[in-house]
Scaffold this active site. Structure first.
Site, PDB file in Angstrom:
ATOM      1  N   ARG A   2     -63.147 -18.135 -19.862  1.00  0.00           N
ATOM      2  CA  ARG A   2     -62.837 -18.940 -21.035  1.00  0.00           C
ATOM      3  C   ARG A   2     -63.291 -18.286 -22.336  1.00  0.00           C
ATOM      4  O   ARG A   2     -62.949 -18.755 -23.423  1.00  0.00           O
ATOM      5  CB  ARG A   2     -63.472 -20.323 -20.899  1.00  0.00           C
ATOM      6  CG  ARG A   2     -62.965 -21.078 -19.681  1.00  0.00           C
ATOM      7  CD  ARG A   2     -63.575 -22.460 -19.573  1.00  0.00           C
ATOM      8  NE  ARG A   2     -63.165 -23.319 -20.682  1.00  0.00           N
ATOM      9  CZ  ARG A   2     -63.535 -24.586 -20.800  1.00  0.00           C
ATOM     10  NH1 ARG A   2     -64.321 -25.136 -19.888  1.00  0.00           N
ATOM     11  NH2 ARG A   2     -63.131 -25.303 -21.824  1.00  0.00           N
ATOM     12  N   HIS A  24     -44.597  -3.656  -8.184  1.00  0.00           N
ATOM     13  CA  HIS A  24     -43.703  -4.806  -8.290  1.00  0.00           C
ATOM     14  C   HIS A  24     -44.176  -5.644  -9.472  1.00  0.00           C
ATOM     15  O   HIS A  24     -45.250  -6.247  -9.438  1.00  0.00           O
ATOM     16  CB  HIS A  24     -43.736  -5.636  -7.012  1.00  0.00           C
ATOM     17  CG  HIS A  24     -42.914  -6.894  -7.101  1.00  0.00           C
ATOM     18  ND1 HIS A  24     -41.542  -6.871  -7.207  1.00  0.00           N
ATOM     19  CD2 HIS A  24     -43.275  -8.204  -7.135  1.00  0.00           C
ATOM     20  CE1 HIS A  24     -41.094  -8.110  -7.283  1.00  0.00           C
ATOM     21  NE2 HIS A  24     -42.118  -8.938  -7.249  1.00  0.00           N
TER      22      HIS A  24
END
Length: 320
Positions: free
Chosen positions: A246, A142
Site C-alpha cells: 500500500r 506470455h
C-alpha cells in the site's frame, strides 16, 4: 554459450555489412560465439599465443600489405599455421582484392573468406553491433507489451485476466501496442527489449471479437516494432486474504533474461479502472527515472513529522 553461423553475416541486411563471399564455402556453417573482433597482427609473424578461437578475423590494408611482402612460399606457411586455429571466418576490408595465397589457404582450411568495401574501422563497428544483437540472450513471455507515455510496460497475468482488453483501452487513449500474447524479449547491453512475434505482430485477440489488426484499425501510430521494457505490471485477481503493498517504499524486481526490471503487483477486481492505474504507474516510473521516488519522499516526510512531534512533546514535558 550463444552462437551464430558465419552464413548469417552474409545474409544480413539491417547492419549494412556489404559482405560478399570470396572463398571457403564449406566454412559457412562455422560458429561465431563472441562479438569481439580480432585483427591477426603479430599472428602473421607466427606468434599466435593471443589468437582467440571462434572470432571474426579482419584483414585490413596493413595485414594484406605485410602478407604481400613475404615470399609466396612463406605466405602459405604463415597462413596454414594461422588457420590451424579454430577461427570463425576471415574478412578483407576496404574492397581490397584478397591475395591468391589467402584465398587458397581459406579454401584448404574450409574457412570462409569474405570481402567488404567498408573501411576496417567502420566494418568492425557495424559487425560488432550486429553480433551484440545476434548473440544476446533471448526468450519469449506470455503477456502484453505496450508503450505508455514512452515507458515500455509489460503486462503479465494468467490467461483471461484482461491484459488484452486493458491494452486495447490504452491504444484507444493514444498509447502504442508493441506485442500481444507472445512477447519476444532480448537482452541488449544493460536493458531488455521486447518485440512482437513475427507471426502475430500488430494483432490482438479480444474474447468475443476474435483477432483484430491494431495497425489497420488505428493506424501506424498505434503500434511500434520494439520497446525497452522499463516496468513489469503483474495482474492478480483480488484476494481479500492477501496483503498488497500500500506504500510502495520497497522496490521489487523481476529478472528477465538476466536483467532486473522494476515490478509492480496490481490486484484486479470489478470497479477498478485498470487503464488509469497503468497510466499513473507509467507517470510514476518516469518520476523515479528522474530521481523522484514519491513513496520514499512521503515516508521521509512522515518520519520527520513524527520525530518533530516527539521532540515537541519532550520539550513540553520538560517545561511542565
Amino acid at each position: 554459450m550463444n552462437s551464430i553461423r558465419v552464413s548469417q553475416l552474409l545474409e544480413d541486411r539491417e547492419f549494412d555489412l556489404q559482405l560478399t563471399l570470396v572463398a571457403g564455402e564449406r566454412g559457412r556453417q562455422r560458429r561465431i560465439n563472441s562479438s569481439r573482433i580480432q585483427k591477426p597482427g603479430l599472428a602473421l609473424t607466427g606468434f599466435t599465443e593471443h589468437l582467440h578461437p571462434h572470432r571474426v578475423q579482419v584483414f585490413g590494408n596493413t595485414e594484406v600489405s605485410y602478407l604481400l611482402t613475404l615470399p609466396l612460399e612463406r605466405q602459405h606457411e604463415v597462413l596454414d599455421s594461422l588457420f590451424e586455429e579454430e577461427l570463425a571466418c576471415v574478412v578483407v576490408t576496404k574492397g581490397i582484392e584478397p591475395p591468391p595465397a589467402l584465398s587458397e589457404a581459406c579454401e584448404k582450411a574450409g574457412l570462409t573468406l569474405m570481402r567488404t568495401p567498408l573501411l576496417s574501422s567502420a566494418f568492425i563497428q557495424q559487425v560488432q553491433a550486429f553480433l551484440d544483437e545476434s548473440l544476446t540472450e533471448s526468450s519469449s513471455l506470455h503477456g502484453v507489451l505496450i508503450d505508455v507515455f514512452g515507458v515500455g510496460i509489460l503486462l503479465l497475468g494468467k490467461s483471461g485476466i484482461g491484459k488484452s482488453e486493458i491494452a486495447l483501452d490504452l491504444v484507444m487513449r493514444g498509447h502504442r501496442l508493441v506485442a500481444d500474447d507472445i512477447v519476444d524479449v532480448t537482452r541488449r547491453r544493460q536493458g531488455v527489449y521486447g518485440t512482437g512475434n513475427a507471426v502475430i505482430r500488430h494483432h490482438m485477440e479480444i474474447r468475443g471479437l476474435g483477432i483484430i489488426n491494431v495497425k489497420d484499425l488505428f493506424g501506424v501510430s498505434a503500434v511500434r516494432e520494439r520497446k525497452l521494457i522499463e516496468l513489469v505490471i503483474e495482474l492478480h485477481e483480488w484476494d481479500p486474504n492477501q496483503e498488497y503493498d500500500r506504500l510502495g517504499v520497497e522496490d521489487r524486481f523481476m529478472n528477465i533474461v538476466g536483467v532486473d526490471v522494476p515490478l509492480s503487483v496490481v490486484p484486479v477486481r470489478p470497479g477498478r479502472n485498470m487503464t488509469t492505474i497503468i497510466e499513473v504507474a507509467a507517470r510514476n516510473q518516469l518520476l523515479k527515472q528522474q530521481g523522484h521516488h514519491s513513496a520514499r519522499e512521503f515516508a521521509e516526510r512522515l518520519n520527520r513529522a513524527i520525530a518533530e512531534g516527539a521532540t515537541r512533546r519532550s520539550k513540553r514535558e520538560e517545561v511542565e
